[in-house]
Motif scaffolding. Sequence first.
Motif, PDB file in Angstrom:
ATOM      1  N   MET A 183      31.001  10.700 -34.666  1.00 27.53           N
ATOM      2  CA  MET A 183      30.400  11.621 -35.637  1.00 27.53           C
ATOM      3  C   MET A 183      31.255  11.712 -36.899  1.00 27.53           C
ATOM      4  O   MET A 183      30.723  11.696 -38.025  1.00 27.53           O
ATOM      5  CB  MET A 183      30.235  13.005 -35.007  1.00 27.53           C
ATOM      6  N   GLU A 184      32.549  11.799 -36.722  1.00 29.81           N
ATOM      7  CA  GLU A 184      33.443  11.903 -37.890  1.00 29.81           C
ATOM      8  C   GLU A 184      33.357  10.660 -38.764  1.00 29.81           C
ATOM      9  O   GLU A 184      33.305  10.756 -39.999  1.00 29.81           O
ATOM     10  CB  GLU A 184      34.876  12.117 -37.403  1.00 29.81           C
ATOM     11  N   GLN A 185      33.341   9.497 -38.141  1.00 27.83           N
ATOM     12  CA  GLN A 185      33.294   8.248 -38.914  1.00 27.83           C
ATOM     13  C   GLN A 185      31.954   8.108 -39.631  1.00 27.83           C
ATOM     14  O   GLN A 185      31.897   7.611 -40.771  1.00 27.83           O
ATOM     15  CB  GLN A 185      33.539   7.057 -37.978  1.00 27.83           C
ATOM     16  N   MET A 186      30.860   8.528 -38.992  1.00 25.96           N
ATOM     17  CA  MET A 186      29.555   8.467 -39.650  1.00 25.96           C
ATOM     18  C   MET A 186      29.488   9.443 -40.824  1.00 25.96           C
ATOM     19  O   MET A 186      28.922   9.121 -41.877  1.00 25.96           O
ATOM     20  CB  MET A 186      28.452   8.786 -38.641  1.00 25.96           C
ATOM     21  N   LEU A 240      23.082  13.196 -46.208  1.00 26.98           N
ATOM     22  CA  LEU A 240      22.718  13.198 -44.796  1.00 26.98           C
ATOM     23  C   LEU A 240      23.840  13.857 -43.996  1.00 26.98           C
ATOM     24  O   LEU A 240      25.002  13.438 -44.081  1.00 26.98           O
ATOM     25  CB  LEU A 240      22.468  11.777 -44.288  1.00 26.98           C
ATOM     26  N   ILE A 241      23.506  14.869 -43.222  1.00 25.87           N
ATOM     27  CA  ILE A 241      24.491  15.640 -42.466  1.00 25.87           C
ATOM     28  C   ILE A 241      24.393  15.257 -40.991  1.00 25.87           C
ATOM     29  O   ILE A 241      23.351  15.471 -40.353  1.00 25.87           O
ATOM     30  CB  ILE A 241      24.253  17.152 -42.622  1.00 25.87           C
ATOM     31  N   VAL A 242      25.452  14.685 -40.448  1.00 27.01           N
ATOM     32  CA  VAL A 242      25.496  14.349 -39.021  1.00 27.01           C
ATOM     33  C   VAL A 242      25.984  15.592 -38.267  1.00 27.01           C
ATOM     34  O   VAL A 242      27.128  16.005 -38.419  1.00 27.01           O
ATOM     35  CB  VAL A 242      26.419  13.145 -38.753  1.00 27.01           C
ATOM     36  N   LEU A 297      21.081   4.176 -39.025  1.00 25.67           N
ATOM     37  CA  LEU A 297      21.257   3.263 -37.900  1.00 25.67           C
ATOM     38  C   LEU A 297      22.361   2.234 -38.140  1.00 25.67           C
ATOM     39  O   LEU A 297      23.214   2.040 -37.264  1.00 25.67           O
ATOM     40  CB  LEU A 297      19.928   2.573 -37.579  1.00 25.67           C
ATOM     41  N   PRO A 298      22.419   1.549 -39.298  1.00 21.34           N
ATOM     42  CA  PRO A 298      23.518   0.608 -39.517  1.00 21.34           C
ATOM     43  C   PRO A 298      24.900   1.272 -39.509  1.00 21.34           C
ATOM     44  O   PRO A 298      25.852   0.725 -38.945  1.00 21.34           O
ATOM     45  CB  PRO A 298      23.204   0.009 -40.892  1.00 21.34           C
ATOM     46  N   VAL A 299      24.996   2.461 -40.119  1.00 21.90           N
ATOM     47  CA  VAL A 299      26.276   3.171 -40.122  1.00 21.90           C
ATOM     48  C   VAL A 299      26.665   3.568 -38.701  1.00 21.90           C
ATOM     49  O   VAL A 299      27.833   3.457 -38.299  1.00 21.90           O
ATOM     50  CB  VAL A 299      26.200   4.412 -41.032  1.00 21.90           C
ATOM     51  N   PHE A 300      25.685   4.009 -37.921  1.00 17.42           N
ATOM     52  CA  PHE A 300      25.961   4.382 -36.527  1.00 17.42           C
ATOM     53  C   PHE A 300      26.446   3.185 -35.720  1.00 17.42           C
ATOM     54  O   PHE A 300      27.425   3.284 -34.970  1.00 17.42           O
ATOM     55  CB  PHE A 300      24.700   4.966 -35.898  1.00 17.42           C
ATOM     56  N   SER A 343      22.139   9.962 -28.577  1.00 18.45           N
ATOM     57  CA  SER A 343      21.312  10.733 -29.501  1.00 18.45           C
ATOM     58  C   SER A 343      22.130  11.110 -30.731  1.00 18.45           C
ATOM     59  O   SER A 343      23.269  11.573 -30.604  1.00 18.45           O
ATOM     60  CB  SER A 343      20.803  12.015 -28.822  1.00 18.45           C
ATOM     61  N   ILE A 344      21.542  10.917 -31.905  1.00 16.79           N
ATOM     62  CA  ILE A 344      22.170  11.297 -33.167  1.00 16.79           C
ATOM     63  C   ILE A 344      21.388  12.481 -33.732  1.00 16.79           C
ATOM     64  O   ILE A 344      20.195  12.361 -34.039  1.00 16.79           O
ATOM     65  CB  ILE A 344      22.158  10.139 -34.175  1.00 16.79           C
ATOM     66  N   LEU A 345      22.033  13.626 -33.823  1.00  9.79           N
ATOM     67  CA  LEU A 345      21.405  14.807 -34.411  1.00  9.79           C
ATOM     68  C   LEU A 345      21.846  14.899 -35.869  1.00  9.79           C
ATOM     69  O   LEU A 345      23.043  14.997 -36.149  1.00  9.79           O
ATOM     70  CB  LEU A 345      21.814  16.072 -33.645  1.00  9.79           C
ATOM     71  N   TYR A 346      20.873  14.876 -36.775  1.00  9.10           N
ATOM     72  CA  TYR A 346      21.207  14.884 -38.200  1.00  9.10           C
ATOM     73  C   TYR A 346      20.167  15.705 -38.956  1.00  9.10           C
ATOM     74  O   TYR A 346      19.093  16.038 -38.439  1.00  9.10           O
ATOM     75  CB  TYR A 346      21.258  13.453 -38.751  1.00  9.10           C
ATOM     76  N   SER A 347      20.492  16.040 -40.183  1.00  6.81           N
ATOM     77  CA  SER A 347      19.552  16.738 -41.068  1.00  6.81           C
ATOM     78  C   SER A 347      19.809  16.291 -42.502  1.00  6.81           C
ATOM     79  O   SER A 347      20.854  15.697 -42.805  1.00  6.81           O
ATOM     80  CB  SER A 347      19.705  18.261 -40.949  1.00  6.81           C
ATOM     81  N   VAL A 348      18.861  16.591 -43.374  1.00  3.54           N
ATOM     82  CA  VAL A 348      18.955  16.224 -44.788  1.00  3.54           C
ATOM     83  C   VAL A 348      19.374  17.446 -45.588  1.00  3.54           C
ATOM     84  O   VAL A 348      18.834  18.542 -45.399  1.00  3.54           O
ATOM     85  CB  VAL A 348      17.617  15.673 -45.304  1.00  3.54           C
ATOM     86  N   ASP A 349      20.347  17.267 -46.475  1.00  5.85           N
ATOM     87  CA  ASP A 349      20.735  18.322 -47.410  1.00  5.85           C
ATOM     88  C   ASP A 349      19.633  18.442 -48.464  1.00  5.85           C
ATOM     89  O   ASP A 349      19.431  17.524 -49.280  1.00  5.85           O
ATOM     90  CB  ASP A 349      22.078  17.963 -48.056  1.00  5.85           C
TER      91      ASP A 349
END
Length: 262
Positions: free
Chosen positions: A145-148, A157-159, A113-116, A86-92
């Motif tokens: 998470m750090e690399q993304m 985009l905030i991971v 998705l490609p970055v992940f 699961s990737i938890l993210y939000s938009v700035d």
Amino acid sequence: MRSLIRFVALCTAVFLLFPSCTIVREGEVGVKRTLGKYKEKPLDKGVAVFNPFITAVQKVSTQTENMEVELNLPSKEGLNIRAEISILYSVDGTRAPELLRQIGTNYERSVILPVFRSAVADVSARYFAKDMHTGQRSIIEGAIMEQMSKVLLDRGLIVENVLVKSIQLPANLARSIEEKLEAEQQALRMEFVLQQARQEADQQRIRAEGTRDAQLIIAEGLTAEVLRFKSIEAFLELSRSPNAKVIISNGEMPVMIEGNQK
């Protein structure tokens, strides 16, 4: 007739004005797009008024989103590990216009998705498959998470977190790990048994030392005077007994023989 014209004009004005209003709710921002160009400043929560003929308002959620992905993770030894992440993210919200301008609304599939996939493949290849079933999992999640974040943060985009929810190891490897864990548990049980045995041995040694010390103290206290005193006490007790007895003594230590012995 004039009143009818005024009524129709009023209705027409209301009809034209009504679609030019929209409400931006909490947890989202609005971005105006006029003649195909996004405005620089996003709209905060509240009522937004716009010209519906040349302007539209695109709403972007700023709440935490959960993106679930199933994929195969390559391990250091070359195995493919089936995982659900699961990737938890939000938009700035302040950068929503830039996000829409550069990527569009489908930023999950276009960028996240490609970055992940790139980050997870790079990170998981540094670890053995067994590490994904141990305390190393949290380290792997943090590294992904750090690399993304290095790529996505600049795009607004905030991971927030990357969570490895399930891991399916190859059958042979899973069995080997289970056998190893069982062996470790057995070793821990044996260590516990040995520790108990050592504690019991220590207790017995302490009791033996206490008995030995008590006997030494008694032996040191049994002087000739004490033995003579005890002998006198024994003679006194025998003299009070109603039973017939034969007492043989050298004057110091009595030896009693029951009178009814044959």
